[in-house]
Design a protein around this motif. Structure first.
Motif, PDB file in Angstrom:
ATOM      1  N   UNK A  95       0.988  -1.132   0.100  1.00 24.45           N
ATOM      2  CA  UNK A  95      -0.065   0.138   0.133  1.00 24.45           C
ATOM      3  C   UNK A  95       0.940   1.296  -0.025  1.00 24.45           C
ATOM      4  N   UNK A  96       1.008   2.021   1.042  1.00 23.53           N
ATOM      5  CA  UNK A  96       2.105   3.184   1.211  1.00 23.53           C
ATOM      6  C   UNK A  96       2.881   2.650   2.561  1.00 23.53           C
ATOM      7  N   UNK A  97       4.229   3.003   2.294  1.00 22.11           N
ATOM      8  CA  UNK A  97       4.792   2.740   3.533  1.00 22.11           C
ATOM      9  C   UNK A  97       4.982   1.265   3.867  1.00 22.11           C
ATOM     10  N   UNK A  98       5.748   0.990   4.921  1.00 20.24           N
ATOM     11  CA  UNK A  98       6.170  -0.567   5.499  1.00 20.24           C
ATOM     12  C   UNK A  98       4.690  -0.952   6.457  1.00 20.24           C
ATOM     13  N   UNK A 129      -4.624  -2.574  -4.454  1.00 18.33           N
ATOM     14  CA  UNK A 129      -5.852  -2.880  -4.126  1.00 18.33           C
ATOM     15  C   UNK A 129      -6.352  -2.610  -3.095  1.00 18.33           C
ATOM     16  N   UNK A 130      -5.367  -2.963  -1.951  1.00 16.15           N
ATOM     17  CA  UNK A 130      -5.773  -2.992  -0.475  1.00 16.15           C
ATOM     18  C   UNK A 130      -5.739  -1.702   0.127  1.00 16.15           C
ATOM     19  N   UNK A 131      -5.442  -0.581  -0.423  1.00 12.47           N
ATOM     20  CA  UNK A 131      -5.401   0.769  -0.046  1.00 12.47           C
ATOM     21  C   UNK A 131      -7.003   1.149   0.372  1.00 12.47           C
ATOM     22  N   UNK A 143       3.364   0.536  -7.863  1.00 11.50           N
ATOM     23  CA  UNK A 143       2.740   1.114  -8.638  1.00 11.50           C
ATOM     24  C   UNK A 143       2.087   0.255  -9.974  1.00 11.50           C
ATOM     25  N   UNK A 144       0.862  -0.495  -9.576  1.00 11.54           N
ATOM     26  CA  UNK A 144       0.286  -1.061 -10.789  1.00 11.54           C
ATOM     27  C   UNK A 144      -1.171  -0.702 -11.076  1.00 11.54           C
ATOM     28  N   UNK A 168       0.320   6.046  -9.961  1.00  7.94           N
ATOM     29  CA  UNK A 168       1.648   7.074  -9.868  1.00  7.94           C
ATOM     30  C   UNK A 168       2.229   7.324  -8.318  1.00  7.94           C
ATOM     31  N   UNK A 169       1.261   7.627  -7.480  1.00  6.37           N
ATOM     32  CA  UNK A 169       1.667   7.813  -6.317  1.00  6.37           C
ATOM     33  C   UNK A 169       2.510   6.767  -5.503  1.00  6.37           C
ATOM     34  N   UNK A 170       1.869   5.501  -5.586  1.00  9.93           N
ATOM     35  CA  UNK A 170       2.665   4.473  -4.975  1.00  9.93           C
ATOM     36  C   UNK A 170       4.235   4.310  -5.823  1.00  9.93           C
TER      37      UNK A 170
END
Length: 398
Positions: free
Chosen positions: A70-73, A101-103, A137-138, A118-120
């Motif tokens: 997602x974002x970060x660890x 997809x799990x954001x 980023x997919x 793009x952000x990821x």
């Protein structure tokens, strides 16, 4: 930084066509592998750090080509911080996003899915959890996306597109946008198997053949396998890469691996985890799947490692995954676990045991030396023989 690894027992290249190379030493410099085989005394003395491999086996850093970052660890699916850093203690030095997809509350409109991808991608360009490279980023393919969107994403540096979680009426409807993504130069992946999240649908062999993505993600099920007749169709009627995952169906993973081996198509077989998902977080997931392929499926360990290293690197266009000059300086030292019945890592895999991870180096920088916190200790004592910098990189205990 320059790192020399000496006294290596065997070197596995990660290359399915030439899985081993002669030699007992590797020199890493400025983030890359500079020499493989035998090092001169002056080459060793020039290194900032010298690691004594103590007769253990060197492999390329493992590539997990199916990680739901997602974002970060952090993974909201399991509400866990630090899982990627923990994966490096399982020998994983690179991971590829299987889409974000799990954001929580992820957008589903064209502008939103493009922005999310793009952000990821950009957030992980300099963030290296535990030294791991995260290829994030997919773009999640949704109705309304166009061929021009794919061209624009590629121009921004995006590399991946994922089919299977969008709001298309049937999986066949993905085919035009998957083709557009391929034509734009994106590497395309498709969910395979039963539905894994609410609102998505099962994707079977006939859908994959119609879409023609680069990779059939978790072809053995994520976590539910497709109807059995489809496996032979994918092997024989396509050149799609066949990714088997720890979080899928073990029986069909072995089935696909045997089909690939008997058809001389092992270069299309990829090993990954498909985590974190409902199946959990699996820092040792790739090692467990390799042990299954070797002990239950009869695959030679040297070839098994290539499915998790060079095969992934080739399909996803990465510079890691191989031990060869010019490749990323990502090296893992493995051994048989202390207290087991085997005396080397490859014999352990044939026996169904996971190997001990005794050192991990990424970008030519040692991340730990001596012991992983996620595996038992090895039977050989890997150590930092010399260091011109303060850090000795000794691994901590459990």
């Amino acid at each position: 930084m320059k790192t020399a690894i000496v006294n290596i027992g065997r070197i596995l290249t990660g290359d399915i066509a030439a899985p081993t190379v002669a030699g007992d030493a590797i020199l890493l410099d400025a983030g890359l592998i500079s020499s493989v085989g035998t090092l001169s005394a002056s080459q060793v003395e020039s290194a900032d750090v010298v690691i004594d491999a103590a007769g253990t086996i060197a492999i390329p850093g493992l590539i997990d080509s199916h990680v739901h970052i997602t974002f970060g660890d952090y993974t909201p699916r399991q509400k866990t911080v630090g899982y990627l850093e923990s994966y490096t203690h399982g020998g994983v030095t690179s991971s590829v996003s299987a889409s974000e997809v799990h954001v929580p509350g992820r957008p589903k409109d064209p502008a939103g899915v493009k922005a999310l991808a793009v952000a990821a991608m950009k957030s992980f360009q300099t963030f290296r959890p535990g030294g791991m490279k995260v290829h994030a980023g997919a773009v999640i393919l949704e109705p309304g996306l166009t061929a021009q969107d794919m061209v624009e994403l590629k121009a921004l540096g995006l590399r991946y597109a994922k089919a299977g979680f969008g709001a298309f009426e049937t999986p066949f409807d993905y085919a035009p946008i998957v083709k557009a993504a391929r034509d734009a130069g994106l590497i395309t992946m498709a969910h395979t198997g039963g539905s894994s999240i609410p609102g998505s649908s099962g994707v079977w062999a006939e859908h994959i053949l119609a879409m023609n993505p680069h990779v059939s993600f978790h072809v053995n099920g994520g976590p539910i396998a497709m109807p059995e007749a489809g496996f032979r169709r994918l092997v024989d009627e396509s050149d799609v890469a066949l990714q088997i995952c720890t979080a899928g169906n073990l029986r069909t993973a072995l089935l696909v691996a045997e089909m690939a081996r008997s058809s001389d198509k092992l270069d299309r077989l990829l090993v990954a985890t498909d985590t974190p998902t409902g199946s959990g977080i699996m820092p040792l997931g790739i090692l467990y799947t390799l042990s299954h392929l070797c002990s239950l499926g009869g695959l030679d360990p040297e070839l098994a490692f290539a499915t998790a290293c060079g095969n992934n690197a080739r399909v996803f266009d990465l510079n890691s995954g191989f031990i060869a000059p010019g490749r990323d300086g990502d090296i893992v030292l493995i051994d048989a676990c202390a207290g087991g019945s085997q005396d080397d890592a490859l014999s352990a895999l044939r026996n169904g045991d996971i190997p001990a991870v005794s050192a991990v180096i990424t970008d030519a920088v040692p991340r730990f030396v001596g012991r992983s916190r996620n595996t038992p200790a090895g039977i050989r004592k890997v150590r930092t023989a010399s260091s011109k910098i303060v850090e000795l990189f000794e691994g901590g205990a459990h």
